[in-house]
Design a protein around this motif. Structure first.
Motif, mmCIF file in Angstrom:
data_model
loop_
_atom_site.group_PDB
_atom_site.id
_atom_site.type_symbol
_atom_site.label_atom_id
_atom_site.label_comp_id
_atom_site.label_asym_id
_atom_site.label_seq_id
_atom_site.Cartn_x
_atom_site.Cartn_y
_atom_site.Cartn_z
ATOM 1 N N VAL A 23 -2.796 -14.449 0.369
ATOM 2 C CA VAL A 23 -2.040 -13.855 1.401
ATOM 3 C C VAL A 23 -3.090 -13.730 2.621
ATOM 4 O O VAL A 23 -4.695 -13.864 2.321
ATOM 5 C CB VAL A 23 -2.133 -12.287 1.217
ATOM 6 C CG1 VAL A 23 -1.521 -12.108 2.838
ATOM 7 C CG2 VAL A 23 -1.214 -12.045 0.521
ATOM 8 N N TYR A 60 -2.004 -6.389 -0.574
ATOM 9 C CA TYR A 60 -1.121 -7.091 -0.540
ATOM 10 C C TYR A 60 -0.945 -8.537 -1.612
ATOM 11 O O TYR A 60 -0.017 -9.038 -2.235
ATOM 12 C CB TYR A 60 -0.594 -8.053 0.847
ATOM 13 C CG TYR A 60 -0.598 -6.765 1.976
ATOM 14 C CD1 TYR A 60 0.810 -6.784 2.015
ATOM 15 C CD2 TYR A 60 -1.347 -6.597 2.501
ATOM 16 C CE1 TYR A 60 1.342 -4.795 2.787
ATOM 17 C CE2 TYR A 60 -0.941 -5.411 3.824
ATOM 18 C CZ TYR A 60 -0.291 -5.125 3.846
ATOM 19 O OH TYR A 60 0.105 -3.640 4.534
ATOM 20 N N GLN A 61 -1.882 -9.328 -1.363
ATOM 21 C CA GLN A 61 -2.498 -10.339 -2.369
ATOM 22 C C GLN A 61 -2.480 -9.726 -3.917
ATOM 23 O O GLN A 61 -3.025 -8.983 -4.684
ATOM 24 C CB GLN A 61 -3.826 -11.085 -2.178
ATOM 25 C CG GLN A 61 -4.008 -12.429 -3.230
ATOM 26 C CD GLN A 61 -5.596 -12.910 -2.359
ATOM 27 O OE1 GLN A 61 -5.304 -13.524 -1.462
ATOM 28 N NE2 GLN A 61 -6.388 -12.947 -3.021
ATOM 29 N N ARG A 63 0.497 -8.953 -5.215
ATOM 30 C CA ARG A 63 1.891 -8.709 -5.050
ATOM 31 C C ARG A 63 2.859 -9.335 -5.833
ATOM 32 O O ARG A 63 2.827 -10.757 -5.480
ATOM 33 C CB ARG A 63 1.983 -7.111 -4.331
ATOM 34 C CG ARG A 63 1.711 -6.375 -3.896
ATOM 35 C CD ARG A 63 1.404 -5.608 -3.276
ATOM 36 N NE ARG A 63 2.467 -4.795 -2.674
ATOM 37 C CZ ARG A 63 3.151 -4.357 -1.109
ATOM 38 N NH1 ARG A 63 1.624 -3.704 -0.655
ATOM 39 N NH2 ARG A 63 4.582 -4.120 -1.116
ATOM 40 N N LEU A 68 6.735 -8.443 -1.156
ATOM 41 C CA LEU A 68 6.400 -9.033 -0.122
ATOM 42 C C LEU A 68 7.525 -8.709 0.485
ATOM 43 O O LEU A 68 7.847 -8.414 1.809
ATOM 44 C CB LEU A 68 5.594 -8.952 -0.280
ATOM 45 C CG LEU A 68 4.079 -9.914 -0.673
ATOM 46 C CD1 LEU A 68 3.199 -10.609 -0.635
ATOM 47 C CD2 LEU A 68 3.449 -8.461 0.055
ATOM 48 N N LEU A 71 9.411 -6.348 2.994
ATOM 49 C CA LEU A 71 8.796 -5.606 3.330
ATOM 50 C C LEU A 71 8.881 -6.452 5.090
ATOM 51 O O LEU A 71 9.521 -6.447 6.093
ATOM 52 C CB LEU A 71 7.314 -6.296 4.252
ATOM 53 C CG LEU A 71 6.381 -5.826 2.838
ATOM 54 C CD1 LEU A 71 4.927 -6.274 2.863
ATOM 55 C CD2 LEU A 71 5.967 -4.010 2.755
ATOM 56 N N GLU A 79 3.952 -6.500 8.925
ATOM 57 C CA GLU A 79 4.558 -6.669 7.480
ATOM 58 C C GLU A 79 5.776 -7.352 7.337
ATOM 59 O O GLU A 79 5.459 -8.264 6.677
ATOM 60 C CB GLU A 79 5.165 -4.939 7.221
ATOM 61 C CG GLU A 79 3.146 -4.310 6.389
ATOM 62 C CD GLU A 79 4.004 -3.623 6.158
ATOM 63 O OE1 GLU A 79 2.815 -3.387 4.791
ATOM 64 O OE2 GLU A 79 4.352 -2.313 6.086
ATOM 65 N N LEU A 82 4.642 -10.691 7.374
ATOM 66 C CA LEU A 82 4.565 -11.322 6.169
ATOM 67 C C LEU A 82 5.763 -10.533 4.970
ATOM 68 O O LEU A 82 6.432 -11.986 4.536
ATOM 69 C CB LEU A 82 3.148 -9.718 6.102
ATOM 70 C CG LEU A 82 2.333 -9.995 3.885
ATOM 71 C CD1 LEU A 82 1.505 -11.568 3.906
ATOM 72 C CD2 LEU A 82 1.518 -8.810 4.130
#
Length: 244
Positions: A23, A60-61, A63, A68, A71, A79, A82
């Motif tokens: 991410v 975040y990376q 998950r 994600l 979001l 977010e 993302l």
């Protein structure tokens, strides 16, 4: 347009699997890399109303992409972007093939024909005046010859061709634009952040044209270093899908 927006998000989130391997949130682009594809979406401009930093940096990376992608519903605009990037990492697969002419990949704008102001373009794409002379261009911050967003209600219902920047998805304006377009309008969602998800055809889009990154390390580095779309295009390939 909440109902259409909900359908858009539901379509993009359906069936997402895998883990976010990388991410990267850059000045211009947000990048999520998954096991079968990678996704890019424009990073929001700093200072945007309601725009703050990401609330959970460092978390975040690693998950799931599905986590994600959820979001998209976040109140935080970073977010949300993302989330759309994670969805693109599922849909914009490395092995995906699109429309080609004489062995060359077709860009979505190549499918739009100049018909004066019956050709409507949301977003001022590079070299647009040469590609589609006389087209009605709608911009959030209009330049010379551009129309403001309010003009969409008058221009789109009469459009024969409609090209929409893929950023309209993440900024929340896509549902309203699609609602204005007659069924007879040929509508293309185009740009590096376009999700290559055929289920979107059912919502009134005729063609999807997005970027599939091929040099993943190079893409992540250029995103981290504030690269523009011009810097990213050589590290990927445009893929265009057409309904029917």
């Amino acid at each position: 347009m909440t109902g259409v927006e909900d359908r858009l998000r539901a379509v993009l989130r359906h069936g997402i699997s895998g883990i976010a391997k990388r991410v990267t949130v850059g000045l211009n682009w947000t990048y999520v890399e998954g096991p079968v594809g990678a996704g890019l979406v424009h990073t929001p401009v700093r200072g945007t109303e309601g725009c703050r930093s990401l609330p959970e940096p460092g978390n975040y990376q690693g998950r799931t992409l599905a986590d994600l992608a959820a979001l998209m519903e976040s109140d935080n605009i970073f977010e949300r972007v993302l989330g759309y990037s994670a969805a693109n990492a599922h849909h914009n697969r490395y092995d995906l093939e699109g429309v080609a002419v004489n062995g060359m990949a077709v860009n979505g704008l190549d499918m739009i024909k100049p018909c004066g102001e019956r050709t409507v373009v949301i977003g001022r794409f590079p070299e647009l005046d040469e590609k589609l002379p006389g087209a009605a261009v709608i911009e959030r911050e209009p330049g010379p010859g551009d129309y403001p967003p309010e003009a969409a209600a008058d221009l789109i219902p009469a459009a024969k061709y409609l090209a929409i920047t893929a950023s309209a998805l993440s900024n929340g304006s896509l549902a309203g634009l699609l609602a204005l377009a007659p069924a007879s309008t040929f509508t293309v969602l185009v740009g590096p952040s376009a999700p290559l998800c055929p289920a979107l055809f059912a919502l009134g889009i005729n063609a999807l044209s997005g970027l599939v990154p091929t040099d993943l390390d190079g893409t992540a580095q250029r995103v981290a270093e504030g690269g523009s779309v011009r810097a990213l295009k050589p590290l990927g390939r445009y893929v265009t899908l057409v309904s029917g």
